[in-house]
Design a protein around this motif. Structure first.
Motif, PDB file in Angstrom:
ATOM      1  N   ASP A  81      -0.544  82.221   5.009  1.00  0.00           N
ATOM      2  CA  ASP A  81       0.566  81.904   4.112  1.00  0.00           C
ATOM      3  C   ASP A  81       1.579  81.082   4.905  1.00  0.00           C
ATOM      4  OD1 ASP A  81       2.678  81.783   2.363  1.00  0.00           O
ATOM      5  OD2 ASP A  81       2.762  83.938   1.964  1.00  0.00           O
ATOM      6  N   ASN A  82       1.975  79.930   4.372  1.00  0.00           N
ATOM      7  CA  ASN A  82       2.905  79.088   5.128  1.00  0.00           C
ATOM      8  C   ASN A  82       4.370  79.362   4.793  1.00  0.00           C
ATOM      9  OD1 ASN A  82       3.067  77.939   2.631  1.00  0.00           O
ATOM     10  ND2 ASN A  82       2.539  75.862   3.275  1.00  0.00           N
ATOM     11  N   TYR A  83       4.652  80.465   4.085  1.00  0.00           N
ATOM     12  CA  TYR A  83       6.043  80.814   3.780  1.00  0.00           C
ATOM     13  C   TYR A  83       6.853  80.987   5.059  1.00  0.00           C
ATOM     14  CZ  TYR A  83      10.084  83.527   2.217  1.00  0.00           C
ATOM     15  OH  TYR A  83      11.372  83.983   2.000  1.00  0.00           O
ATOM     16  N   LEU A 138       3.995  71.277   4.668  1.00  0.00           N
ATOM     17  CA  LEU A 138       4.103  71.815   6.018  1.00  0.00           C
ATOM     18  C   LEU A 138       2.810  72.541   6.373  1.00  0.00           C
ATOM     19  CD1 LEU A 138       6.120  72.096   8.380  1.00  0.00           C
ATOM     20  CD2 LEU A 138       6.853  74.262   7.378  1.00  0.00           C
ATOM     21  N   VAL A 139       2.109  72.045   7.402  1.00  0.00           N
ATOM     22  CA  VAL A 139       0.828  72.641   7.785  1.00  0.00           C
ATOM     23  C   VAL A 139       0.883  73.288   9.160  1.00  0.00           C
ATOM     24  CG1 VAL A 139      -0.514  71.064   6.351  1.00  0.00           C
ATOM     25  CG2 VAL A 139       0.016  70.433   8.726  1.00  0.00           C
ATOM     26  N   GLY A 140       2.050  73.228   9.809  1.00  0.00           N
ATOM     27  CA  GLY A 140       2.153  73.860  11.115  1.00  0.00           C
ATOM     28  C   GLY A 140       3.513  73.631  11.736  1.00  0.00           C
ATOM     29  N   SER A 141       3.722  74.251  12.880  1.00  0.00           N
ATOM     30  CA  SER A 141       4.970  74.089  13.607  1.00  0.00           C
ATOM     31  C   SER A 141       4.663  74.194  15.098  1.00  0.00           C
ATOM     32  CB  SER A 141       5.981  75.165  13.198  1.00  0.00           C
ATOM     33  OG  SER A 141       7.250  74.908  13.759  1.00  0.00           O
ATOM     34  N   TYR A 142       5.184  73.242  15.870  1.00  0.00           N
ATOM     35  CA  TYR A 142       4.942  73.173  17.307  1.00  0.00           C
ATOM     36  C   TYR A 142       6.266  73.379  18.032  1.00  0.00           C
ATOM     37  CZ  TYR A 142       3.393  71.165  21.810  1.00  0.00           C
ATOM     38  OH  TYR A 142       3.091  70.958  23.133  1.00  0.00           O
TER      39      TYR A 142
END
Length: 377
Positions: free
Chosen positions: A106-108, A154-158
């Motif tokens: 879940d990208n919440y 939004l598919v990710g966070s770095y």
């Protein structure tokens, strides 16, 4: 000759002139930007690396290990949206990265990191998000957060931890990190799609488990892992004893049906970390990581007994039976250290196949054990 050392000051910032901006009075004023030289250099190198990377595991390793090290950071973190577990399937080595890599169904939670429009941001210790990211970076004085976007999704966070000397980064550096986030997202989407297509060439079309090419790729990867953690690994070669007779008596359709049913049955006996491949018409291979010889023998014996008692209804009134001839070979890194993973893989395959053939010559429906000799040293 003078013994005085070169006292030329070290360059830490570089000034760049941006395109002129039109002021309210109609005149065009030049804008001078100050950029930290270290940030600029490392991000230029990162750009070249990200444009060339072709493997998901290589990309993740670069982001979580290589880039933080050369950048001077203490730690980095990668969170990826993976609702269908596609990345999880393509990245079986993710256990190597521990908590630094997390896959989200879940990208919440990802959107919660960017309460406004997702954009790269530099945060300090006063930001509440420091309590939820980079949990292992105890010496971090702040962080850079870069959203990974597929269009507007939004598919990710770095995240990269900042040291005390990096807390002077401003808007110019933030814009460079925003560019890095775009490059990371593009590289991620590209390698996932490439490996997803490539994965289709690694499946046996009859049983839809791995083929010989997939098996050898998995074999080399697990040898690397076993060497790293000093764990045993075992290879089983399995022959379906009566398959040729079934094909002759009932036809190719029945033969394929038996292969699929046996494959499904064998898979049910395995752990999530084990690998099975359909490497030829009558042969399967099973790779058992972190498994010593006695344990592997128990697993092979359980498989043999289960298939021997397995009645396969072909749906047309016939009940078919097959048995297994199993060849087993185990490698213990501490007893047989090796220089070449490729050579070890070839030797294990050869020994397991020879043991399987010995079981077939003995009448089938049995296990034969082979052992690696000093030839491997």
């Amino acid at each position: 000759m003078s013994d005085e050392k070169n006292t030329e000051p070290q360059v830490t910032d570089i000034e760049m002139t941006a395109l002129p901006v039109e002021a309210d009075d109609g005149e065009r004023d030049e804008v001078v930007l100050s950029l930290h030289v270290h940030v600029l250099r490392q991000l230029r190198q990162a750009q070249r690396t990200l444009l060339a990377v072709k493997s998901l595991s290589t990309l993740v390793k670069y982001l979580l290990e290589d880039f933080p090290q050369v950048f001077g950071s203490t730690q980095s973190e990668l969170r990826l949206y993976d609702p269908e577990e596609q990345i999880a399937r393509l990245l079986p080595v993710r256990k190597l990265f521990g908590a630094s890599l997390s896959l989200k169904s879940d990208n919440y939670a990802l959107y919660q990191l960017y309460p406004d429009v997702p954009d790269a941001v530099i945060i300090d210790l006063d930001d509440r998000r420091m309590f939820t990211i980079l949990s292992g970076a105890s010496k971090a004085a702040g962080a850079v957060m870069m959203p990974l976007l597929d269009g507007n999704r939004l598919v990710g966070s770095y995240h990269i931890a900042l040291t005390e000397s990096m807390t002077t980064y401003g808007d110019s550096e933030r814009e460079l990190f925003a560019m890095l986030g775009q490059l990371v997202a593009a590289a991620l989407l590209r390698v996932v799609e490439y490996q997803r297509v490539d994965q289709l060439t690694l499946l046996n079309p009859v049983t839809e488990v791995g083929n010989l090419r997939a098996f050898r790729r998995d074999m080399l990867r697990e040898i690397y892992w076993a060497r790293r953690v000093n764990h045993s690994m075992t290879l089983l070669y399995i022959s379906l004893d009566e398959l040729a007779d079934i094909c002759k008596s009932y036809g190719e359709v029945a033969c394929h049906f038996v292969q699929r049913r046996v494959s499904q049955r064998l898979c049910s006996e395995l752990r999530a970390t084990d690998y099975i491949a359909h490497i030829s018409t009558t042969h399967f291979s099973v790779l058992l990581p972190a498994c010593n010889e006695p344990h592997a023998h128990d697993i092979g014996e359980r498989m043999r007994q289960d298939i021997n008692e397995f009645a396969i209804d072909d749906g047309r009134g016939a009940v078919l039976h097959v048995s297994l001839s199993v060849g087993l070979v185990c490698w213990e890194p501490s007893r047989h250290p090796v220089e070449s993973s490729e050579r070890l893989a070839t030797q294990m395959e050869s020994e397991a196949e020879a043991a399987m053939q010995k079981a077939e010559r003995g009448g089938g429906n049995r296990i034969s054990v082979a052992r690696l000799g000093l030839l491997m040293l």
